[in-house]
Motif scaffolding. Structure first.
Motif, PDB file in Angstrom:
ATOM      1  N   GLY A 254       0.792  -1.215   0.000  1.00  0.00           N
ATOM      2  CA  GLY A 254       0.000   0.000   0.000  1.00  0.00           C
ATOM      3  C   GLY A 254       0.827   1.267   0.000  1.00  0.00           C
ATOM      4  N   ALA A 255       1.911   1.293   0.779  1.00  0.00           N
ATOM      5  CA  ALA A 255       2.763   2.484   0.831  1.00  0.00           C
ATOM      6  C   ALA A 255       3.429   2.731  -0.520  1.00  0.00           C
ATOM      7  CB  ALA A 255       3.816   2.320   1.926  1.00  0.00           C
ATOM      8  N   HIS A 256       3.894   1.670  -1.155  1.00  0.00           N
ATOM      9  CA  HIS A 256       4.499   1.801  -2.482  1.00  0.00           C
ATOM     10  C   HIS A 256       3.475   2.293  -3.490  1.00  0.00           C
ATOM     11  CE1 HIS A 256       6.307  -0.041  -6.275  1.00  0.00           C
ATOM     12  NE2 HIS A 256       7.210   0.808  -5.864  1.00  0.00           N
ATOM     13  N   GLN A 260       3.373   5.582  -6.100  1.00  0.00           N
ATOM     14  CA  GLN A 260       3.125   5.433  -7.539  1.00  0.00           C
ATOM     15  C   GLN A 260       1.963   6.303  -8.002  1.00  0.00           C
ATOM     16  OE1 GLN A 260       5.686   3.728  -8.868  1.00  0.00           O
ATOM     17  NE2 GLN A 260       6.139   3.585  -6.671  1.00  0.00           N
ATOM     18  N   ARG A 261       0.948   6.453  -7.158  1.00  0.00           N
ATOM     19  CA  ARG A 261      -0.188   7.309  -7.525  1.00  0.00           C
ATOM     20  C   ARG A 261       0.253   8.769  -7.642  1.00  0.00           C
ATOM     21  NH1 ARG A 261      -2.796   3.810  -3.619  1.00  0.00           N
ATOM     22  NH2 ARG A 261      -4.158   2.345  -4.738  1.00  0.00           N
ATOM     23  N   ILE A 263       3.236   9.726  -8.538  1.00  0.00           N
ATOM     24  CA  ILE A 263       3.971   9.805  -9.805  1.00  0.00           C
ATOM     25  C   ILE A 263       2.984   9.908 -10.965  1.00  0.00           C
ATOM     26  CG2 ILE A 263       5.493   8.530 -11.368  1.00  0.00           C
ATOM     27  CD1 ILE A 263       6.786   7.285  -8.866  1.00  0.00           C
ATOM     28  N   ALA A 264       1.941   9.079 -10.919  1.00  0.00           N
ATOM     29  CA  ALA A 264       0.949   9.081 -12.000  1.00  0.00           C
ATOM     30  C   ALA A 264       0.237  10.433 -12.098  1.00  0.00           C
ATOM     31  CB  ALA A 264      -0.057   7.957 -11.786  1.00  0.00           C
ATOM     32  N   SER A 265      -0.050  11.035 -10.941  1.00  0.00           N
ATOM     33  CA  SER A 265      -0.793  12.309 -10.945  1.00  0.00           C
ATOM     34  C   SER A 265       0.076  13.486 -11.348  1.00  0.00           C
ATOM     35  CB  SER A 265      -1.394  12.563  -9.560  1.00  0.00           C
ATOM     36  OG  SER A 265      -0.368  12.749  -8.594  1.00  0.00           O
ATOM     37  N   SER A 266       1.405  13.293 -11.416  1.00  0.00           N
ATOM     38  CA  SER A 266       2.298  14.389 -11.798  1.00  0.00           C
ATOM     39  C   SER A 266       2.127  14.790 -13.257  1.00  0.00           C
ATOM     40  CB  SER A 266       3.754  13.987 -11.551  1.00  0.00           C
ATOM     41  OG  SER A 266       4.168  12.997 -12.490  1.00  0.00           O
ATOM     42  N   GLY A 267       1.605  13.870 -14.068  1.00  0.00           N
ATOM     43  CA  GLY A 267       1.419  14.157 -15.485  1.00  0.00           C
ATOM     44  C   GLY A 267       2.685  14.075 -16.303  1.00  0.00           C
ATOM     45  N   LEU A 268       3.779  13.597 -15.706  1.00  0.00           N
ATOM     46  CA  LEU A 268       5.056  13.532 -16.421  1.00  0.00           C
ATOM     47  C   LEU A 268       5.042  12.488 -17.526  1.00  0.00           C
ATOM     48  CD1 LEU A 268       8.040  14.480 -16.559  1.00  0.00           C
ATOM     49  CD2 LEU A 268       8.589  12.670 -14.913  1.00  0.00           C
ATOM     50  N   TYR A 269       4.298  11.398 -17.308  1.00  0.00           N
ATOM     51  CA  TYR A 269       4.345  10.286 -18.248  1.00  0.00           C
ATOM     52  C   TYR A 269       3.035  10.138 -19.013  1.00  0.00           C
ATOM     53  CZ  TYR A 269       8.197   9.133 -15.102  1.00  0.00           C
ATOM     54  OH  TYR A 269       9.341   9.179 -14.346  1.00  0.00           O
ATOM     55  N   PRO A 270       3.070  10.190 -20.341  1.00  0.00           N
ATOM     56  CA  PRO A 270       1.851   9.949 -21.127  1.00  0.00           C
ATOM     57  C   PRO A 270       1.437   8.481 -21.011  1.00  0.00           C
ATOM     58  CG  PRO A 270       3.748  10.224 -22.567  1.00  0.00           C
ATOM     59  CD  PRO A 270       4.219  10.538 -21.182  1.00  0.00           C
ATOM     60  N   PRO A 271       0.142   8.188 -21.166  1.00  0.00           N
ATOM     61  CA  PRO A 271      -0.357   6.818 -20.966  1.00  0.00           C
ATOM     62  C   PRO A 271       0.302   5.782 -21.859  1.00  0.00           C
ATOM     63  CG  PRO A 271      -2.182   8.379 -21.047  1.00  0.00           C
ATOM     64  CD  PRO A 271      -0.949   9.139 -21.425  1.00  0.00           C
ATOM     65  N   GLY A 272       0.684   6.173 -23.080  1.00  0.00           N
ATOM     66  CA  GLY A 272       1.328   5.212 -23.963  1.00  0.00           C
ATOM     67  C   GLY A 272       2.693   4.763 -23.474  1.00  0.00           C
ATOM     68  N   LEU A 277      -2.712   1.656 -13.143  1.00  0.00           N
ATOM     69  CA  LEU A 277      -3.972   0.928 -13.058  1.00  0.00           C
ATOM     70  C   LEU A 277      -4.339   0.742 -11.590  1.00  0.00           C
ATOM     71  CD1 LEU A 277      -3.243  -1.975 -15.590  1.00  0.00           C
ATOM     72  CD2 LEU A 277      -4.070   0.333 -16.086  1.00  0.00           C
ATOM     73  N   GLU A 278      -5.533   1.127 -11.227  1.00  0.00           N
ATOM     74  CA  GLU A 278      -5.994   0.826  -9.875  1.00  0.00           C
ATOM     75  C   GLU A 278      -6.372  -0.653  -9.776  1.00  0.00           C
ATOM     76  OE1 GLU A 278      -5.643   2.449  -7.305  1.00  0.00           O
ATOM     77  OE2 GLU A 278      -5.323   4.520  -7.958  1.00  0.00           O
ATOM     78  N   ALA A 279      -6.642  -1.104  -8.567  1.00  0.00           N
ATOM     79  CA  ALA A 279      -6.793  -2.539  -8.287  1.00  0.00           C
ATOM     80  C   ALA A 279      -7.761  -3.267  -9.218  1.00  0.00           C
ATOM     81  CB  ALA A 279      -7.192  -2.726  -6.835  1.00  0.00           C
ATOM     82  N   PRO A 280      -8.972  -2.758  -9.472  1.00  0.00           N
ATOM     83  CA  PRO A 280      -9.897  -3.537 -10.312  1.00  0.00           C
ATOM     84  C   PRO A 280      -9.356  -3.803 -11.716  1.00  0.00           C
ATOM     85  CG  PRO A 280     -11.084  -1.827  -9.121  1.00  0.00           C
ATOM     86  CD  PRO A 280      -9.625  -1.551  -8.924  1.00  0.00           C
ATOM     87  N   GLU A 281      -8.783  -2.765 -12.349  1.00  0.00           N
ATOM     88  CA  GLU A 281      -8.275  -2.942 -13.718  1.00  0.00           C
ATOM     89  C   GLU A 281      -7.038  -3.837 -13.725  1.00  0.00           C
ATOM     90  OE1 GLU A 281      -7.301  -0.282 -17.725  1.00  0.00           O
ATOM     91  OE2 GLU A 281      -7.576   0.723 -15.786  1.00  0.00           O
ATOM     92  N   ALA A 282      -6.165  -3.650 -12.734  1.00  0.00           N
ATOM     93  CA  ALA A 282      -4.962  -4.485 -12.662  1.00  0.00           C
ATOM     94  C   ALA A 282      -5.335  -5.942 -12.419  1.00  0.00           C
ATOM     95  CB  ALA A 282      -4.043  -3.979 -11.559  1.00  0.00           C
ATOM     96  N   ALA A 283      -6.285  -6.171 -11.528  1.00  0.00           N
ATOM     97  CA  ALA A 283      -6.714  -7.540 -11.227  1.00  0.00           C
ATOM     98  C   ALA A 283      -7.369  -8.195 -12.436  1.00  0.00           C
ATOM     99  CB  ALA A 283      -7.681  -7.533 -10.042  1.00  0.00           C
ATOM    100  N   ALA A 284      -8.130  -7.410 -13.194  1.00  0.00           N
ATOM    101  CA  ALA A 284      -8.778  -7.966 -14.390  1.00  0.00           C
ATOM    102  C   ALA A 284      -7.736  -8.416 -15.406  1.00  0.00           C
ATOM    103  CB  ALA A 284      -9.709  -6.919 -15.002  1.00  0.00           C
ATOM    104  N   MET A 285      -6.670  -7.666 -15.546  1.00  0.00           N
ATOM    105  CA  MET A 285      -5.599  -8.063 -16.463  1.00  0.00           C
ATOM    106  C   MET A 285      -4.858  -9.289 -15.953  1.00  0.00           C
ATOM    107  SD  MET A 285      -3.758  -4.601 -17.916  1.00  0.00           S
ATOM    108  CE  MET A 285      -2.713  -5.582 -18.990  1.00  0.00           C
TER     109      MET A 285
END
Length: 543
Positions: A254-256, A260-261, A263-272, A277-285
């Motif tokens: 959880g702390a890690h 990561q969230r 980092i994701a919210s910084s907008g530095l990295y484009p999605p491509g 991925l939050e838990a539901p999407e990651a778990a589905a994959m």
């Protein structure tokens, strides 16, 4: 080989790039462009459009299909990017005047031409002060270097010996041969990729950090350069075994995940490039619980290092001479050349330039004995397809698992501090337990199968790429350029667990240093890879 014409565009413009390519048709052109804002690549010619990098900070190198045009794009704040350039520029299109005019003057060749868009009187005066002489238009100038500042560029004799035929050595051969060098490759085994590069699969993915530190920037640069380089080589899964199938990297806890969230919210990295991925999407994959979320790297994947080595060596053609089953144990310097000898003193090869790319084997040479390199044991487990839930992509957390290839799934790798090369049941059980936890299945026993390799690791976990230091020459050192070097002796070492992506960029960096070409990295990042960094720290501490 004629030196490329180097043109600097301080604010990227596609029309100027097209015009420059047309004007230098048939001759080599190195076009360096600063890009302080996102670029709409859809208007560019297809070869550049297909290679265009994601909008992430750093220097991104692209090469035309015919090899005549090299395009470097620096994404980031303009003044900061200009200060990080290592190049000798013949022509500059000046869309803005840098805050520190000497930074621009430092890059200019004697006789370099300048074309400005607009200049205030004070800006023109600042440029004149540092060597720019304007014509009557007051927007065009020629740079005249002060005699003390002028440095002649001497073309090297293009003959080299590379010691070590793993991914580091093979990439060095290919990058030098691409520039017309005659290369002799010396390898103690009968075939390439017989040490750490002999694993069935290596994974490739970027690294992220909250502060976008030097290590993160270097890994990102190596990853993106490798993706373009492999495409030029023929393509992943075509020129060599592998797949750009994506990598799912799970958060450790959880702390890690919270980091990561951010980092994701910084907008530095484009999605491509990287998508959180939050838990539901990651778990589905994953097809299993992923309660802390995950990063999805769509361009990541895996490759078989031995097949990458083969593709790089084949690309060298007749410029490569292979000296396999030759144990190079001694280096001697005489008459401007290095002599590489075996254990019996017999001469294996001779050339003005030697590149040590043999991992920790490099320290067996007297000239490199002081390099702080350690061997770290890594055991990879080979499982039969069907032993674990099947996934079409690479998954990793404390361990990684590749998709099945030719009936084998690779799981690993251990990180041990001993020199035992034999397969161990304890290491296999550890690998299986870690991946079973990721996939939410029970640990199980499997026939002992896999491979043990030894990663070559430096204390700061970064590679060594460049001229090797000579600790036998005394003297105080304040900067890297003060550190004494062995003439013509270089290293490509310390790739640890990322040899697949370090190899192409580090080899390109070294080839550019040897040729006096613009570097493919910002200067601070190139300095972070300098093999002399450890001796510099040692001598600074001794003062």
């Amino acid at each position: 080989m004629r030196r490329a014409h180097v043109l600097l565009d301080t604010d990227f413009d596609g029309a100027r790039l097209r015009a420059a390519c047309a004007a230098h048709g048939g001759r080599k052109l190195h076009y360096i462009a600063l890009a302080p804002r996102p670029v709409d690549a859809s208007h560019l010619p297809e070869p550049w459009r297909a290679q265009w990098p994601p909008c992430v900070p750093g220097l991104h190198r692209m090469v035309s299909r015919d090899g005549l045009v090299t395009l470097d794009v620096l994404i980031g704040e303009s003044d900061a990017c200009l200060a990080q350039l290592s190049a000798r520029v013949d022509e500059v299109h000046l869309a803005w005047v840098p805050a520190a005019t000497p930074v621009l003057a430092r890059l200019m060749m004697d006789g370099a031409r300048l074309q400005a868009v607009h200049l205030e009187e004070a800006q023109r005066a600042a440029l004149q002060k540092h060597g720019f002489v304007f014509d009557e238009s007051q927007l065009r100038a020629v740079f005249y270097a002060r005699r003390a500042e002028h440095v002649a560029v001497v073309a090297p004799e293009r003959r080299a010996i590379v010691v070590g035929a793993g991914v580091a050595g093979a990439a060095a051969c290919e990058r030098l041969a691409a520039r017309g060098w005659q290369v002799t490759l010396v390898e103690r085994h009968t075939q390439p990729a017989s040490e750490a590069s002999g694993n069935l699969a290596g994974i490739f993915m970027p690294q992220l950090s909250k502060d976008d530190n030097i290590a993160t920037r270097l890994v990102r640069a190596a990853y993106l350069y490798s993706l373009r380089y492999w495409q030029d080589l023929g393509g992943i899964g075509v020129a060599f075994d592998g797949a750009q199938c994506g990598v799912l990297q799970l958060a450790r806890d959880g702390a890690h995940a919270q980091v990561q969230r951010k980092i994701a919210s910084s907008g530095l990295y484009p999605p491509g490039f990287a998508r959180w991925l939050e838990a539901p999407e990651a778990a589905a994959m994953l097809g299993a619980p992923a309660s802390d979320g995950a990063w999805w790297f769509a361009q990541g994947g895996w490759a078989r290092p031995s097949s990458v080595c083969a593709a790089m060596l084949d690309a060298c053609g007749a410029l490569l001479t292979r000296r396999f089953a030759s144990s190079a144990l001694r280096l001697e310097r005489g008459d401007g050349e290095w002599l590489v000898r075996d254990a019996d003193g017999a001469l294996i090869a001779a050339a003005p330039t030697v590149i040590l790319a043999a991992g920790t084997g490099a320290v067996h040479f007297e000239q490199a004995a002081g390099l702080p390199l350690d061997a770290v044991r890594g055991q990879v487990t080979h499982l039969a397809e069907g032993s674990l839930p099947s996934l079409p992509f690479v998954v990793c957390r404390e361990a990684y698992m590749t998709p099945a290839h030719q009936g084998i799934v690779c799981v690993g790798a251990s990180y041990d501090a001993d020199a035992d090369a034999t397969l161990r049941l304890s290491s296999q059980a550890e690998n299986i337990a870690k991946i079973a936890d990721i996939l939410d299945v029970a640990p199980f026993d499997a026939p002992l199968a896999g491979r043990t390799g030894f990663r070559c690791v430096a204390p700061d976990r970064l590679p060594l790429a460049g001229a090797l230091p000579d600790p036998g020459v005394p003297g105080r050192c304040e900067r890297l350029r003060d550190v004494p070097r062995w003439p013509g002796l270089h290293g490509l070492l310390g790739y640890a667990s990322r040899g697949l992506i370090w190899a192409p960029l580090a080899a390109e960096l070294l080839a550019c240093q040897l040729e006096g070409e613009p570097l493919p990295l910002e200067s601070s990042l190139a300095a972070a890879l300098d093999p002399a960094r450890f001796l510099l720290r040692e001598r600074r501490r001794a003062v």
